[in-house]
Design a protein around this motif. Structure first.
Motif, PDB file in Angstrom:
ATOM      1  N   GLU A 140      54.471  35.628  36.670  1.00  0.00           N
ATOM      2  CA  GLU A 140      55.246  36.560  35.854  1.00  0.00           C
ATOM      3  C   GLU A 140      54.642  36.727  34.462  1.00  0.00           C
ATOM      4  O   GLU A 140      54.468  37.853  33.962  1.00  0.00           O
ATOM      5  CB  GLU A 140      56.683  36.022  35.764  1.00  0.00           C
ATOM      6  CG  GLU A 140      57.618  36.884  34.946  1.00  0.00           C
ATOM      7  CD  GLU A 140      58.843  36.079  34.494  1.00  0.00           C
ATOM      8  OE1 GLU A 140      59.324  35.242  35.290  1.00  0.00           O
ATOM      9  OE2 GLU A 140      59.286  36.278  33.349  1.00  0.00           O
ATOM     10  N   LYS A 141      54.284  35.597  33.840  1.00  0.00           N
ATOM     11  CA  LYS A 141      53.723  35.658  32.481  1.00  0.00           C
ATOM     12  C   LYS A 141      52.359  36.344  32.490  1.00  0.00           C
ATOM     13  O   LYS A 141      52.011  37.067  31.550  1.00  0.00           O
ATOM     14  CB  LYS A 141      53.576  34.260  31.875  1.00  0.00           C
ATOM     15  CG  LYS A 141      54.815  33.386  31.919  1.00  0.00           C
ATOM     16  CD  LYS A 141      55.975  33.926  31.107  1.00  0.00           C
ATOM     17  CE  LYS A 141      57.121  32.937  31.122  1.00  0.00           C
ATOM     18  NZ  LYS A 141      58.432  33.566  30.866  1.00  0.00           N
ATOM     19  N   LEU A 142      51.583  36.077  33.525  1.00  0.00           N
ATOM     20  CA  LEU A 142      50.266  36.712  33.621  1.00  0.00           C
ATOM     21  C   LEU A 142      50.414  38.223  33.679  1.00  0.00           C
ATOM     22  O   LEU A 142      49.642  38.967  33.088  1.00  0.00           O
ATOM     23  CB  LEU A 142      49.520  36.214  34.873  1.00  0.00           C
ATOM     24  CG  LEU A 142      48.946  34.793  34.795  1.00  0.00           C
ATOM     25  CD1 LEU A 142      48.419  34.367  36.165  1.00  0.00           C
ATOM     26  CD2 LEU A 142      47.841  34.684  33.763  1.00  0.00           C
ATOM     27  N   ARG A 143      51.452  38.663  34.393  1.00  0.00           N
ATOM     28  CA  ARG A 143      51.687  40.097  34.527  1.00  0.00           C
ATOM     29  C   ARG A 143      52.026  40.701  33.158  1.00  0.00           C
ATOM     30  O   ARG A 143      51.466  41.722  32.762  1.00  0.00           O
ATOM     31  CB  ARG A 143      52.838  40.333  35.526  1.00  0.00           C
ATOM     32  CG  ARG A 143      53.074  41.794  35.894  1.00  0.00           C
ATOM     33  CD  ARG A 143      54.212  41.930  36.896  1.00  0.00           C
ATOM     34  NE  ARG A 143      55.395  41.150  36.541  1.00  0.00           N
ATOM     35  CZ  ARG A 143      56.296  41.514  35.610  1.00  0.00           C
ATOM     36  NH1 ARG A 143      56.136  42.630  34.943  1.00  0.00           N
ATOM     37  NH2 ARG A 143      57.329  40.731  35.348  1.00  0.00           N
ATOM     38  N   ILE A 144      52.926  40.036  32.432  1.00  0.00           N
ATOM     39  CA  ILE A 144      53.316  40.532  31.108  1.00  0.00           C
ATOM     40  C   ILE A 144      52.100  40.630  30.185  1.00  0.00           C
ATOM     41  O   ILE A 144      51.952  41.584  29.435  1.00  0.00           O
ATOM     42  CB  ILE A 144      54.384  39.605  30.472  1.00  0.00           C
ATOM     43  CG1 ILE A 144      55.686  39.693  31.263  1.00  0.00           C
ATOM     44  CG2 ILE A 144      54.615  39.979  29.003  1.00  0.00           C
ATOM     45  CD1 ILE A 144      56.744  38.697  30.822  1.00  0.00           C
ATOM     46  N   LEU A 145      51.229  39.640  30.276  1.00  0.00           N
ATOM     47  CA  LEU A 145      50.073  39.602  29.378  1.00  0.00           C
ATOM     48  C   LEU A 145      48.867  40.339  29.953  1.00  0.00           C
ATOM     49  O   LEU A 145      47.776  40.294  29.380  1.00  0.00           O
ATOM     50  CB  LEU A 145      49.706  38.150  29.071  1.00  0.00           C
ATOM     51  CG  LEU A 145      50.720  37.441  28.171  1.00  0.00           C
ATOM     52  CD1 LEU A 145      50.528  35.935  28.198  1.00  0.00           C
ATOM     53  CD2 LEU A 145      50.629  37.955  26.741  1.00  0.00           C
ATOM     54  N   LYS A 146      49.079  41.008  31.094  1.00  0.00           N
ATOM     55  CA  LYS A 146      47.987  41.760  31.736  1.00  0.00           C
ATOM     56  C   LYS A 146      46.755  40.869  31.907  1.00  0.00           C
ATOM     57  O   LYS A 146      45.625  41.238  31.560  1.00  0.00           O
ATOM     58  CB  LYS A 146      47.635  43.014  30.914  1.00  0.00           C
ATOM     59  CG  LYS A 146      48.782  44.009  30.795  1.00  0.00           C
ATOM     60  CD  LYS A 146      48.316  45.269  30.065  1.00  0.00           C
ATOM     61  CE  LYS A 146      49.287  46.423  30.196  1.00  0.00           C
ATOM     62  NZ  LYS A 146      50.616  46.185  29.581  1.00  0.00           N
ATOM     63  N   MET A 147      47.004  39.672  32.418  1.00  0.00           N
ATOM     64  CA  MET A 147      45.894  38.737  32.675  1.00  0.00           C
ATOM     65  C   MET A 147      45.744  38.581  34.182  1.00  0.00           C
ATOM     66  O   MET A 147      46.739  38.527  34.903  1.00  0.00           O
ATOM     67  CB  MET A 147      46.171  37.358  32.057  1.00  0.00           C
ATOM     68  CG  MET A 147      46.189  37.348  30.548  1.00  0.00           C
ATOM     69  SD  MET A 147      46.761  35.750  29.900  1.00  0.00           S
ATOM     70  CE  MET A 147      45.244  34.792  29.973  1.00  0.00           C
TER      71      MET A 147
END
Lengths: 300, 464
Positions: A140-147
């Motif tokens: 989820e966090k990777l998605r938010i940070l476009k990583m």
């Protein structure tokens, strides 16, 4: 040396009891030279404090001292985190107790995979139970940070661009869910797109559970991350505190009016040699200011 | 499946010391052909002739051999019973073997006896031979005779690389156990062939001698493991032994060789490994050394053919009063040969590392590249590392670099991990693991990477 500017006492300093982070008369040395000459600052969860100041004013020193960097020696003063003596804690204890520092120049460590490192950090902060939900949260966090997921297999910050490093810092912050997060010049060295992603990441975290200390010398950051309180740090002291309007004033007129105001009050400000009197706005080069300069082995 | 039917160790040899009678008796018991008996005799003579190295001997200046008690060592142990399947192995060996990856073949040896041989039937069908060295001497005499001792001879010869060869001679005089591998031309052995040499008799010496032959354009992945028991009491003389490995890679062949030494901390041993490379042959060699109170590790590559390439990786972690005494050679004997060495070690407590590495570019080796790096981390003030990289260049148009470093763990790396909440011991372990990772990364087979990571993790402590 500075005499306390009574008229510029921080506006919300009435009581630091029960605050999430309470800093009282903090003095910090680097290599036996005093850089911070007595800072008072109170930060509560849910608040965003911006600390503005020219290069060399002691902003990063404050951040490192709070995070227990071995090179930064607190010589007097008190810091409490949720009522506990922060200065008595080791750096890792500070982290596990909810303090986070988003580094201006994150260290690269070859050989340590990002994914493994994050898993261990989560385990340290939240215990074994965190491992179960780790994957889901990470995605989820990777998605938010476009990583991309592939970051997890890369070595910690090794070969990361400036923007990637900052995103990786925000990712760690988002996963570790600190109660006080210090962001040291997170905006420096970012292009517009990366800057936007980083700011979005921070804004996604904002809420009643976390207090931010955003250190910057640009107003740009504060256009995206709106502060509740703004403090101007010059010569190792907070010389002026106010609301968002103070950041605007600094952006428009620079620090000169504040310095003149202080001079009229008879307050002398010790300026750092490296900053000079002109407050050049150039970014510091990584080599000159990187407190992580390694004196150890190369080519590990 | 092949099994060696060996008679029991003659009772009269029990307790016998290191002398010429015992050397002959072992040869007789093993049923050695005359040429091997003669070979043992030559080796014994060499052992007697070559002076015992002292702290004034070149290459031994930092070595203390007084810890050895050679007069008390038994030359051979009682034979150990063979087992028919893994399930019959002692629990510790089962655990060591069962590391979750497939093998092409496994040989388990205890106290010089091959107690288990497993060879994949498909592998055996390709003409690949994996068996006990003594069995090979009887069944493939020409093949063995043409190669055995060509790289590590029973008697040291002038001009031969490395040191005086005294303990290599001792190995030849008493050799008992060891693995033989032959890979025929144009044959690729994709699954690792694995040899596990275990010494469970603390009073007896171990003298395994392995011979690996990879024929033209053939390919082999080989995992070579060494373990031993602790002595019964801390005051007892150390478990002692000298192991020799010869790896012959013919034209166009390739060997991925990983050796893992996990001797007990009361073992003082010698491990001499030498590989030769024919034209366009290559090898990727990773030497992992974790055990032993004293380890004399000799690792040499002889780049005999044109266009050969050798990667030599090394990794050691020391604690307590462990001493690692490493001597390596990159011997460029032909044009356009490349060697690239990276040895990384971490020493804590009072552990001591000695590294002497030589790149020798001989006359006629034009167009060659030799690289050598030795990086050492000291984790305490009392740990020590002496690193001596050496270059000898006798031809033109070559490129060589060498370098070494000794220093503490990077505290800024540790600090960064601390700020993420990792307790200091966890952070330090992670940094050390990260330090070793570039070596582990270069192991050719992923399963073996995990095997090595697990061994390193066990040694430096589990992650928190």
């Amino acid at each position: 040396m500075v005499a306390a500017p009574a008229t510029n006492a921080p506006i919300h300093q009435s009581s630091s009891d029960g605050a999430t982070l309470a800093i009282r008369d903090l003095h910090v040395n680097i290599d036996s030279r005093e850089i911070i000459h007595g800072i008072d600052l109170t930060v509560n969860k849910g608040e965003v404090h911006a600390i503005l100041g020219p290069n060399g004013s002691g902003k990063s020193t404050l951040a490192y001292a709070l995070m227990g960097h071995p090179r930064y020696a607190v010589t007097s003063g008190e810091v409490e985190l949720k009522g506990e003596d922060l200065l008595a804690m080791s750096a890792d204890e500070r982290s596990r107790n909810g303090l986070f520092l988003c580094f201006q120049y994150p260290t690269s460590i070859p050989g340590i995979q990002m994914g493994n490192f994050l898993r261990l950090a989560m385990k340290a902060r939240f215990g074994d139970a965190a491992i179960k939900t780790f994957r889901k949260e990470l995605t989820e966090k990777l998605r938010i940070l476009k990583m991309d997921e592939s970051y997890m297999r890369r070595y910690l910050n090794e070969g990361f661009s400036g923007g990637e490093k900052k995103k990786a810092e925000i990712l760690q912050m988002a996963l570790l869910k600190p109660e006080i997060a210090i962001m040291d010049e997170t905006d420096s060295g970012l292009d517009v797109d990366a800057f936007k992603v980083v700011a979005d990441g921070v804004n996604a975290m904002r809420g009643p559970d976390v207090g931010f200390v955003v250190i910057t010398h640009y107003n740009r950051m504060l256009e995206y991350i709106k502060p509740d309180f703004v403090h101007v740090l010059i010569g190792g002291k907070i010389v002026k505190s106010g609301g968002p309007e103070l950041a605007l004033a600094v952006d428009q007129h620079g620090y000169q009016p504040i310095l003149e105001e202080l001079r009229e009050q008879g307050v002398e400000i010790e300026l750092m040699e490296e900053a000079g009197a002109t407050y050049a706005r150039e970014e510091p080069t990584e080599r000159e200011h990187d407190p992580f300069r390694s004196h150890g082995l190369t080519g590990l | 499946m092949t099994t060696l039917v060996a008679p029991g160790t003659p009772t009269e040899l029990r307790g016998a010391g290191l002398n010429s009678d015992t050397s002959r008796a072992i040869g007789a018991w093993r049923g050695d052909p005359d040429w091997v008996l003669d070979w043992r005799a030559q080796a014994w003579a060499a052992w007697e002739t070559i002076p015992m190295p002292t702290p004034t001997t070149e290459g031994w200046r930092r070595t203390n051999l007084r810890i050895l008690a050679l007069d008390k060592v038994h030359a051979i142990s009682d034979a150990v019973a063979h087992v028919t399947s893994r399930a019959d192995l002692p629990a510790s060996l089962q655990k060591a073997i069962d590391t979750g990856f497939d093998h092409g073949a496994v040989l388990v040896q205890e106290n010089g006896t091959t107690i288990l041989t497993e060879v994949d039937t498909q592998l055996a069908g390709t003409g690949v031979i994996v068996c006990d060295i003594h069995e090979a001497i009887h069944r493939y005499p020409e093949l063995v005779r043409a190669h055995l001792g060509t790289l590590v001879p029973p008697r040291w010869q002038p001009g031969m690389p490395s040191n005086a060869g005294k303990f290599e001679a001792l190995n030849a005089a008493f050799f008992n156990g060891g693995t033989f591998v032959y890979v025929p031309k144009n044959t690729t052995v994709s699954l690792p062939v694995r040899s596990l040499v275990y010494q469970s008799d603390a009073d007896a010496a171990f003298f395994p001698r392995s011979l690996i032959i990879v024929d033209e354009n053939a390919r082999l992945t080989y995992l070579d493991e060494y373990t031993s028991v602790n002595t019964a009491s801390p005051d007892a003389p150390p478990v002692f032994g000298s192991a020799v490995v010869e790896i012959i890679i013919k034209d166009g062949g390739r060997v991925d060789y990983t050796s893992i030494q996990e001797w007990s901390l009361s073992t003082a041993g010698f491990l001499t490994q030498r590989a030769s490379l024919g034209n366009n042959a290559s090898c990727n060699w990773v030497a992992v050394v974790l055990g032993g109170m004293y380890t004399r590790g000799t690792a040499d590559v002889l780049l005999q053919g044109k266009g050969t390439r050798a990667d030599m990786l090394g990794l050691a972690f020391g604690e307590g009063t462990q001493v690692f005494d490493f001597h390596t050679l990159q011997d460029h004997q032909s044009p356009f040969t490349d060697s690239d060495q990276l040895y990384k070690t971490a020493m804590r407590d009072r552990a001591h590392l000695i590294y002497e590495g030589l790149i020798n570019i001989r006359t006629g080796s034009y167009g060659s590249n030799g690289y050598q790096a030795n990086r050492n981390v000291l984790l305490s003030d009392t740990a020590k590392a002496d690193s001596i990289p050496m270059l000898e260049i006798s031809d033109n148009d070559v490129l060589c670099t060498h370098g070494s470093s000794v220093g503490p763990i990077d505290q800024m790396h540790v600090y960064y991990l601390l700020t993420r909440g990792l307790p200091r011991p966890v952070a330090e372990r992670l940094v050390i693991q990260g330090f070793f990772e570039p070596v582990i990364e270069r192991i050719a087979v992923d399963d073996l990477k995990d095997r090595v990571r697990a061994a390193v993790d066990r040694k430096i402590g589990e992650q928190g």
